[in-house]
Design a protein around this motif. Structure first.
Motif, PDB file in Angstrom:
ATOM      1  N   ALA A 227       0.827  -1.018   0.077  1.00 64.46           N
ATOM      2  CA  ALA A 227       0.015  -0.062   0.131  1.00 64.46           C
ATOM      3  C   ALA A 227       0.659   1.469  -0.063  1.00 64.46           C
ATOM      4  N   LEU A 228       2.003   1.272   0.735  1.00 71.25           N
ATOM      5  CA  LEU A 228       3.099   2.446   0.720  1.00 71.25           C
ATOM      6  C   LEU A 228       3.488   2.554  -0.600  1.00 71.25           C
ATOM      7  N   VAL A 229       4.043   1.678  -1.393  1.00 66.29           N
ATOM      8  CA  VAL A 229       4.615   1.730  -2.580  1.00 66.29           C
ATOM      9  C   VAL A 229       3.501   2.372  -3.689  1.00 66.29           C
ATOM     10  N   LEU A 230       2.169   1.842  -3.402  1.00 64.48           N
ATOM     11  CA  LEU A 230       1.356   2.076  -4.367  1.00 64.48           C
ATOM     12  C   LEU A 230       0.958   3.633  -4.271  1.00 64.48           C
ATOM     13  N   ILE A 231       0.672   4.249  -2.991  1.00 63.61           N
ATOM     14  CA  ILE A 231       0.486   5.419  -2.661  1.00 63.61           C
ATOM     15  C   ILE A 231       1.541   6.286  -3.221  1.00 63.61           C
ATOM     16  N   TYR A 232       2.869   5.839  -3.034  1.00 62.44           N
ATOM     17  CA  TYR A 232       4.002   6.712  -3.597  1.00 62.44           C
ATOM     18  C   TYR A 232       4.095   6.842  -5.298  1.00 62.44           C
ATOM     19  N   TRP A 233       3.721   5.776  -5.953  1.00 61.19           N
ATOM     20  CA  TRP A 233       3.858   5.819  -7.188  1.00 61.19           C
ATOM     21  C   TRP A 233       2.656   6.249  -7.762  1.00 61.19           C
ATOM     22  N   CYS A 234       1.464   6.195  -7.282  1.00 60.50           N
ATOM     23  CA  CYS A 234       0.342   7.028  -7.712  1.00 60.50           C
ATOM     24  C   CYS A 234       0.394   8.650  -7.294  1.00 60.50           C
ATOM     25  N   ILE A 235       1.306   9.069  -6.483  1.00 59.31           N
ATOM     26  CA  ILE A 235       1.378  10.414  -6.340  1.00 59.31           C
ATOM     27  C   ILE A 235       2.335  11.104  -7.216  1.00 59.31           C
ATOM     28  N   ALA A 236       3.775  10.127  -7.306  1.00 57.44           N
ATOM     29  CA  ALA A 236       4.765  10.648  -8.142  1.00 57.44           C
ATOM     30  C   ALA A 236       4.467  10.388  -9.868  1.00 57.44           C
ATOM     31  N   LEU A 237       3.848   9.491 -10.213  1.00 54.67           N
ATOM     32  CA  LEU A 237       3.488   9.247 -11.515  1.00 54.67           C
ATOM     33  C   LEU A 237       2.098   8.724 -11.651  1.00 54.67           C
ATOM     34  N   PRO A 238       1.048   9.632 -11.464  1.00 54.82           N
ATOM     35  CA  PRO A 238      -0.590   9.189 -11.708  1.00 54.82           C
ATOM     36  C   PRO A 238      -0.860   9.121 -13.053  1.00 54.82           C
ATOM     37  N   HIS A 239      -0.038   9.572 -13.959  1.00 59.24           N
ATOM     38  CA  HIS A 239      -0.472   8.925 -15.282  1.00 59.24           C
ATOM     39  C   HIS A 239      -0.065   7.524 -15.750  1.00 59.24           C
ATOM     40  N   ARG A 240       0.881   7.156 -14.742  1.00 53.61           N
ATOM     41  CA  ARG A 240       1.307   5.530 -15.173  1.00 53.61           C
ATOM     42  C   ARG A 240       0.911   4.372 -13.975  1.00 53.61           C
ATOM     43  N   VAL A 241       0.692   4.911 -12.851  1.00 54.07           N
ATOM     44  CA  VAL A 241       0.290   3.855 -11.871  1.00 54.07           C
ATOM     45  C   VAL A 241      -1.085   4.461 -11.270  1.00 54.07           C
ATOM     46  N   GLY A 242      -1.983   3.491 -11.302  1.00 54.04           N
ATOM     47  CA  GLY A 242      -3.438   3.749 -11.011  1.00 54.04           C
ATOM     48  C   GLY A 242      -4.250   2.616 -10.575  1.00 54.04           C
ATOM     49  N   VAL A 243      -5.392   2.540 -10.823  1.00 52.67           N
ATOM     50  CA  VAL A 243      -6.334   1.461 -10.345  1.00 52.67           C
ATOM     51  C   VAL A 243      -6.001  -0.073 -10.962  1.00 52.67           C
ATOM     52  N   VAL A 244      -5.475  -0.036 -12.150  1.00 52.21           N
ATOM     53  CA  VAL A 244      -5.143  -1.444 -12.910  1.00 52.21           C
ATOM     54  C   VAL A 244      -4.133  -1.980 -11.986  1.00 52.21           C
ATOM     55  N   THR A 245      -3.108  -0.761 -12.038  1.00 54.25           N
ATOM     56  CA  THR A 245      -1.910  -1.406 -11.188  1.00 54.25           C
ATOM     57  C   THR A 245      -2.226  -1.872  -9.664  1.00 54.25           C
ATOM     58  N   ALA A 246      -3.039  -1.201  -8.916  1.00 52.53           N
ATOM     59  CA  ALA A 246      -3.622  -1.693  -7.878  1.00 52.53           C
ATOM     60  C   ALA A 246      -4.442  -3.066  -7.832  1.00 52.53           C
ATOM     61  N   LEU A 247      -5.057  -3.341  -8.829  1.00 51.29           N
ATOM     62  CA  LEU A 247      -5.901  -4.527  -8.859  1.00 51.29           C
ATOM     63  C   LEU A 247      -4.865  -5.611  -9.158  1.00 51.29           C
TER      64      LEU A 247
ATOM     65  N   LEU B 119       9.074   7.369   1.209  1.00 51.14           N
ATOM     66  CA  LEU B 119       9.041   8.328   0.139  1.00 51.14           C
ATOM     67  C   LEU B 119      10.487   8.804  -0.222  1.00 51.14           C
ATOM     68  N   HIS B 120      11.600   8.929   0.757  1.00 50.50           N
ATOM     69  CA  HIS B 120      12.966   9.174   0.593  1.00 50.50           C
ATOM     70  C   HIS B 120      13.366   8.013  -0.377  1.00 50.50           C
ATOM     71  N   VAL B 121      13.447   6.938   0.127  1.00 50.76           N
ATOM     72  CA  VAL B 121      13.810   5.848  -0.762  1.00 50.76           C
ATOM     73  C   VAL B 121      13.339   5.654  -2.156  1.00 50.76           C
ATOM     74  N   LEU B 122      11.992   5.722  -2.375  1.00 50.42           N
ATOM     75  CA  LEU B 122      11.488   5.713  -3.768  1.00 50.42           C
ATOM     76  C   LEU B 122      11.657   6.751  -4.531  1.00 50.42           C
ATOM     77  N   ARG B 123      11.826   8.033  -3.846  1.00 49.01           N
ATOM     78  CA  ARG B 123      12.183   9.334  -4.541  1.00 49.01           C
ATOM     79  C   ARG B 123      13.581   9.402  -5.139  1.00 49.01           C
ATOM     80  N   GLN B 124      14.466   8.781  -4.213  1.00 51.84           N
ATOM     81  CA  GLN B 124      15.791   8.560  -4.888  1.00 51.84           C
ATOM     82  C   GLN B 124      15.803   7.710  -5.788  1.00 51.84           C
ATOM     83  N   LEU B 125      15.377   6.631  -5.880  1.00 50.42           N
ATOM     84  CA  LEU B 125      15.222   5.624  -6.809  1.00 50.42           C
ATOM     85  C   LEU B 125      14.577   6.277  -8.295  1.00 50.42           C
TER      86      LEU B 125
END
Length: 162
Positions: free
Chosen positions: A40-60, A149-155
């Protein structure tokens, strides 16, 4: 190789796989109730950082994978993560301007909603928790949000994922 690093899909998938491994990692009995919701944490990060690429389908997809890994009712995590992704996509512009601790508070609420949905499904099958300890992962996840947030942002910056 250059196309893969430009798109960053491999890094996104790898981050979800690492989160899934952390989600099923054996822990001592006293620590099981407080296990953070890594996926859930990773999903929230990628939805905030890249909302055009990661979304509901990725969550499913991630949710069905977690259902299989955890042996949960098929669709429990998929539904809860889809709701979480939808909330993240609705709030991503606001979350980006919040301070780190305001973000952690919102993450606490969103993962609390995730936990309530999972608890609701478990209650329907007769296996729900008798106490409110099922909300403890929302607290531990919120406390770990700044580090995630810090680790995924650095990645994302290192591999120039956009």
């Amino acid at each position: 190789m250059a196309a893969e690093s430009a798109s960053g899909i491999g890094i996104i998938v790898a981050s979800f796989l690492v989160a899934a491994v952390l989600a099923i990692l054996p822990l001592p009995q006293w620590l099981l109730w407080g296990r953070p919701e890594w996926v859930a944490l990773v999903l929230i990060y990628w939805c905030i950082a890249l909302p055009h690429r990661v979304g509901v389908v990725t969550a499913l997809v991630a949710g069905v994978g977690m259902d299989v890994l955890e042996g949960a009712v098929l669709g429990q995590n998929a539904f809860a993560l889809a709701v979480l992704a939808l909330l993240s996509l609705l709030l991503y512009q606001r979350l980006r301007v919040f301070s780190l601790w305001q973000q952690a508070g919102i993450v606490f609420l969103m993962i609390g909603i995730h936990q309530l949905i999972c608890q609701w499904v478990q209650n329907l099958e007769g296996a729900g928790a008798p106490t409110l300890l099922f909300l403890l992962p929302a607290l531990s996840s919120a406390l770990l949000w700044p580090g995630v947030l810090h680790v995924l942002r650095q990645l994302r910056r290192h591999y120039r994922i956009s």
